[in-house]
Structure formats: structure tokens, C-alpha cells
Design a protein around this motif. Structure first.
Motif, PDB file in Angstrom:
ATOM      1  N   UNK A 481       0.821  -1.195   0.000  1.00 22.60           N
ATOM      2  CA  UNK A 481       0.000   0.000   0.000  1.00 22.60           C
ATOM      3  C   UNK A 481       0.862   1.255   0.000  1.00 22.60           C
ATOM      4  N   UNK A 482       0.571   2.143  -0.941  1.00 23.55           N
ATOM      5  CA  UNK A 482       1.323   3.395  -1.063  1.00 23.55           C
ATOM      6  C   UNK A 482       0.397   4.553  -0.722  1.00 23.55           C
ATOM      7  N   UNK A 483       0.099   4.701   0.580  1.00 21.73           N
ATOM      8  CA  UNK A 483      -0.853   5.714   1.022  1.00 21.73           C
ATOM      9  C   UNK A 483      -0.500   6.167   2.431  1.00 21.73           C
ATOM     10  N   UNK A 484      -0.669   7.437   2.689  1.00 19.97           N
ATOM     11  CA  UNK A 484      -0.364   7.956   4.013  1.00 19.97           C
ATOM     12  C   UNK A 484      -1.581   7.914   4.929  1.00 19.97           C
ATOM     13  N   UNK A 485      -2.720   7.496   4.404  1.00 18.22           N
ATOM     14  CA  UNK A 485      -3.948   7.512   5.185  1.00 18.22           C
ATOM     15  C   UNK A 485      -4.473   6.129   5.539  1.00 18.22           C
TER      16      UNK A 485
END
Length: 532
Positions: A481-485
Motif C-alpha cells: 500500500x502506497x498511502x499515508x492515510x
């Protein structure tokens, strides 16, 4: 030395002296015939030029590397001279072999003659360079092979035959089943029947699929450029729909970043949607712009083989006559553009550090705040924000230019994947190394008999993922997963197309049913989906 002009004696076929011990055997007498050749060659000779069609067949059948074809031309005039074969009688044997191998590639086959010629000129005027461009694109993106994408809260799996399965969060219809219900097991997207998908991209609440015909299908949020939490656009799309604005562009890859989306055409041109209101990507657009805009600057005339999108920035891997290079554009916060500073770049700019390192980039990966590259020699470079040790250099320092991970010097890497402060590296032997943020057990490290151990510990140096060693199969791809949330999850795909999942699974994104009060899985578990 030039074999055709060196005066090297021709090979002669002589009578063989029969051993005396067998000479007394009763055998039927026969007359040995001298071997003859085609053309004007002297009887008994077999020069290389006697039957060039055989040579062409061998070169094509052996799938020689473009560089090897170039070496043949450099060592022998036979490979440089016009071969007098259709479709172009002026082409050399090496160029014809390269053209034949190009015609085996899926994205090259449907191209018209004028499109092929335009690609040839864009690549540098040689079919060998076109072949290198096509092969480089296949090597860094699992085109037409099984693949899995660990998106923000939802997941996409593509079979080798082009069928698509989706599972996980579905609040925006990003699973493509015509509903807004979560799916905890992989579910086939039946509306794509008859369409072969070769590449997929997943963003927050959105999914994009690329077909073998170059068409792009999108579903979920109908905006290409919004932030992960915010307005959702005018409507939700719950089944795959073709993107009309890309109808005249043959697309081979899509990359979804925060605030923008990028697509790559088969000619190696980059187009972006949205996030250009202040010209950060070299053009003016609105946040909800649905029209693609060519990425301006140096890449207008340089063929690109792969793109990668992170938090407000884009990386482009290029293939030029002089070798492979990486360009970056967008937000420079944390040094993630790789130019030795933290300033933004409005137009794509060459990352010069790879020339200093004498490294030929072959694969690029853009995490939220850091980036990575695998070189042709197997070295791995990382740069950007080093929080939690995601750069693998033993600390949490930022690196504003690419830096080789010295602790991986004893392996040859072939694949790298990056996420939100997390990095995975796959070696030529299929071993997997991970480092960075250990939150959600997404690194795959665990100790103790109960498997709980230190699975959430941050890892500053690359460590082999021993839990994947236990599956006893060679891993060929990792996606995270490439997400900051969103809490991260990870997929590991094996050579036999078996899919293993671990990390966060609270929305069903692992494709595995979790027991009561369980929100993640520490050890890799086989996902029940056939990707072969």
C-alpha cells in the motif's frame, strides 16, 4: 577482426582416414561427396554469407539481446551490410532480427507501418533501439503476466490471461462490481468478459485497468486528481467504464498519485490528469480535469518505459541510445526528487546521480515520501525521506540524491516496491527483503512461537522476510500500500502465480477471512485465487 575481409582460410571438408582396426570390416563401398554451397562460393566452402536466411532465423530464434546484435555488427561486416530481405532491402541482418523480435511483442503487433516508423525515430532510428525500449518496458512492469496490486484499502489481482479479481473496501465502487459492498474474498469482475487486462493501478477509492488494446477503464471516484480524503467528484462509478478522453491514446500503464494521475502511451509519451493549477506538472489544469495533458519539457522527445507516482511527484524511467535514465517532477519535499535539494520541479529533470554511480536504472518505484531504483547490475538505490528507516541505510536520515544500499551488496536485486515509509526488495533468487515502518505487520517480520513477537518494530536495515522463505517458492513481485492515510498491506506473488498476503486486513483487502477481533495478519497466507 572482420571475418569477411580478414583472409581467414575457408573450412575444407576432407576425407576421414579409417582406423585400421575397423578397416577389415565388411562394409559397402561408397563415394564421399564434396559439400557445395549456394551462390558463387567455391565448392567445399561454407562461408557465413552463403545462406543469410538461416542466420536471420537463428538470430531471431535465440532472442538475442539488442546489445548483442550491436556487437555482431561491430565485429563483422556481414551483419552490417544490407541483407536484401523484405520488408526493407536496405536493413542489415541484425536490424532485421531486431524487427522480427519487435513483431513478437504484444504492443508492437497492432501498430501501423507509419506508427512503427515514428516509434523507431523516437527511439533513435534503429530497430535494435526499439527492441530495447520494448523489452525494458516488459521487464519493469509485469505486462501480460499475473500481477497483484495492494491499493489503499482495496486490492486488485490480474491473471495471466487478463481476468481481474477485486476485494476489500468499496465505499466508492472501486471494486467494479456495481455495488458499494465490501468483498472479503477475491471476486471476478464479470463485466470485463472478453477484455484482456494487462496492467492495473489502484488509488484511494479508485481503480484503473489497461487492456491489451490500449484502452483504459476506470471506476470508483470519477476524479483523477483529488486528495485521498475530500470531495469525491460529481458521481461514483461502480463498474469499469472506458475513459473517453484517452480513446485516441494507446495506453500501456497508469500510475495514481495524490492529486494527479499519470498514463504512459506505447510510444513512451507521458500524459497527466489534474494537479496542475499552479503548473507543477508543466501545464494548467483544474483539480477535477478529465482531459489528459502531455507532460511538457525534456520528456516530450524522450521515450519513457515506466512511470511511478508518489505523494505529489512523478518518476519516469527513460530509454535512450546512451542508456537508461530517471527523470523526476513535482514536489521536492524530503529530497524525494533526487536532485540534491528539496525544491519543487515544474518540468521533468534528469537525476544525474546515477551517472556518478555508474548505475543503469532498470526499475523505479515511488513511495509516498521516498523512492527507489534497481540497477542493471542488481544494486539498489533509495532516496527521499528516511523516516522509520525506509531507505535501508541504517538510520532515519533524509537522502536528497540516490544512495546505494550497501548492506544489499551481496545480492542481485531484480524488483523493488515502495509504500508509505516501507520498502521491499526481491533478489534474483526470489528472496525478499523488507525495511522501514513495521506498522500493521506489513513488513512480514515476526518472532516467537505465537507469531506476535516484534512484528510492529521498525527496521532500519534490510532484513530477509523469513516467513516468505517458508512458502518454498520463488517470489517474483511484491506490492504494498502506497498511502499515508490507510494501514498498509502487502502481497507477494510467486513464480507459479500463487498469491500470499499479510498486513492490515480490516476491510477485506487481504482476501482472507480474519477471525473475531483480528484486524491484520502477521504471516503470509495463501489467497484463494487462481492467477495462472
Amino acid at each position: 577482426m572482420d571475418a569477411t575481409a580478414s583472409g581467414t582460410p575457408s573450412i575444407q571438408y576432407h576425407n576421414i582416414v579409417v582406423d585400421q582396426s575397423i578397416a577389415t570390416l565388411a562394409v559397402s563401398p561408397f563415394t564421399r561427396q564434396q559439400r557445395h554451397c549456394f551462390g558463387d562460393s567455391t565448392p567445399g566452402e561454407f562461408p557465413l554469407a552463403a545462406n543469410p536466411s538461416i542466420v536471420l532465423h537463428v538470430l531471431t530464434g535465440c532472442n538475442l539481446d539488442p546489445q548483442d546484435l550491436a556487437k555482431l555488427e561491430a565485429t563483422c561486416s556481414f551483419f552490417r551490410a544490407p541483407a536484401n530481405f523484405a520488408p526493407d532491402y536496405e536493413l542489415s541482418i541484425s536490424e532485421l532480427a531486431a524487427l522480427d523480435m519487435c513483431q513478437k511483442r504484444a504492443i508492437f503487433k497492432p501498430m501501423a507501418d507509419d506508427e512503427r516508423e515514428a516509434l523507431k525515430q523516437r527511439c533513435g532510428g534503429s530497430w535494435k533501439l526499439v527492441l530495447r525500449f520494448l523489452l525494458a518496458g516488459e521487464a519493469c512492469g509485469r505486462r501480460e503476466k499475473s500481477q497483484a496490486i495492494a491499493g489503499p484499502g482495496h486490492s486488485i489481482a490480474v491473471t495471466s490471461k487478463g481476468s481481474v479479481f477485486s476485494f476489500g473496501s468499496n465505499s466508492s465502487g472501486q471494486l467494479g462490481h456495481g455495488t458499494l459492498e465490501e468483498e472479503w474474498r477475491p471476486r471476478h469482475i464479470r463485466s470485463l468478459q472478453g477484455i484482456r487486462i494487462i496492467q492495473a493501478a489502484a488509488g484511494a477509492g479508485r481503480t484503473m485497468l489497461i487492456s491489451d488494446a490500449g484502452r483504459v477503464y476506470a471506476f470508483g471516484k470519477d476524479s483523477f486528481g483529488e486528495v485521498e480524503y475530500g470531495g469525491q467528484g460529481s458521481k461514483l462509478v461502480t463498474t469499469p467504464q472506458p475513459v473517453g478522453s484517452l480513446t485516441n491514446i494507446f495506453v500501456v500503464q497508469a500510475a495514481i498519485g495524490n492529486f494527479f494521475t499519470g498514463v504512459l502511451s506505447r510510444e513512451g509519451k507521458v500524459y497527466t490528469f489534474s494537479w496542475g493549477s499552479d503548473a507543477k506538472l508543466g501545464h494548467q489544469t483544474e483539480p477535477n480535469d478529465l482531459e489528459p495533458h502531455p507532460l511538457l519539457g525534456p520528456l516530450e522527445n524522450i521515450p519513457v518505459v515506466q512511470i511511478a507516482a508518489g505523494y505529489c511527484y512523478l518518476l519516469a524511467l527513460t530509454c535512450q541510445p546512451g542508456g537508461m535514465s530517471v527523470y523526476s517532477v513535482g514536489c521536492g519535499l524530503g529530497g524525494k526528487l533526487g536532485h540534491g535539494s528539496r525544491t519543487d520541479e515544474r518540468y521533468p529533470r534528469l537525476i544525474e546521480q546515477f551517472q556518478t554511480l555508474n548505475l543503469q536504472p532498470m526499475v523505479v518505484a515511488a513511495g509516498a515520501w521516498h523512492a527507489a531504483v534497481v540497477g542493471q547490475d542488481g544494486r539498489v538505490c533509495t532516496w527521499g525521506w528516511g523516516r522509520y528507516g525506509c531507505l535501508g541505510h541504517g538510520n532515519e536520515d533524509c537522502e536528497s540524491v540516490p544512495k546505494v544500499i550497501e548492506s544489499l551488496s551481496n545480492i542481485k536485486a531484480v524488483h523493488v516496491a515502495t509504500g508509505d515509509y516501507t520498502t521491499f526488495v526481491v533478489s534474483e533468487d526470489g528472496d525478499v527483503y523488507s525495511f522501514g515502518c513495521g506498522e500493521s505487520s506489513s513488513l512480514g517480520h515476526s518472532t516467537g512461537a505465537d507469531g506476535q513477537g516484534n512484528r510492529h518494530t521498525n527496521v532500519l536495515n534490510p532484513e530477509i522476510v523469513t516467513s516468505l522463505k517458508q512458502v518454498r517458492e520463488r517470489v517474483v513481485q511484491v506490492s504494498l500500500t502506497n498511502s499515508i492515510y490507510w494501514n498498509a498491506h502487502t502481497f507477494a506473488l510467486t513464480e507459479s502465480s500463487k498469491l500470499y498476503a499479510f498486513g492490515a486486513g480490516d476491510k477485506g483487502q487481504l482476501g482472507i477471512e480474519l477471525v473475531a477481533n483480528q484486524s491484520e495478519r502477521a504471516n503470509p497466507e495463501l489467497v484463494d485465487v487462481d492467477l495462472s
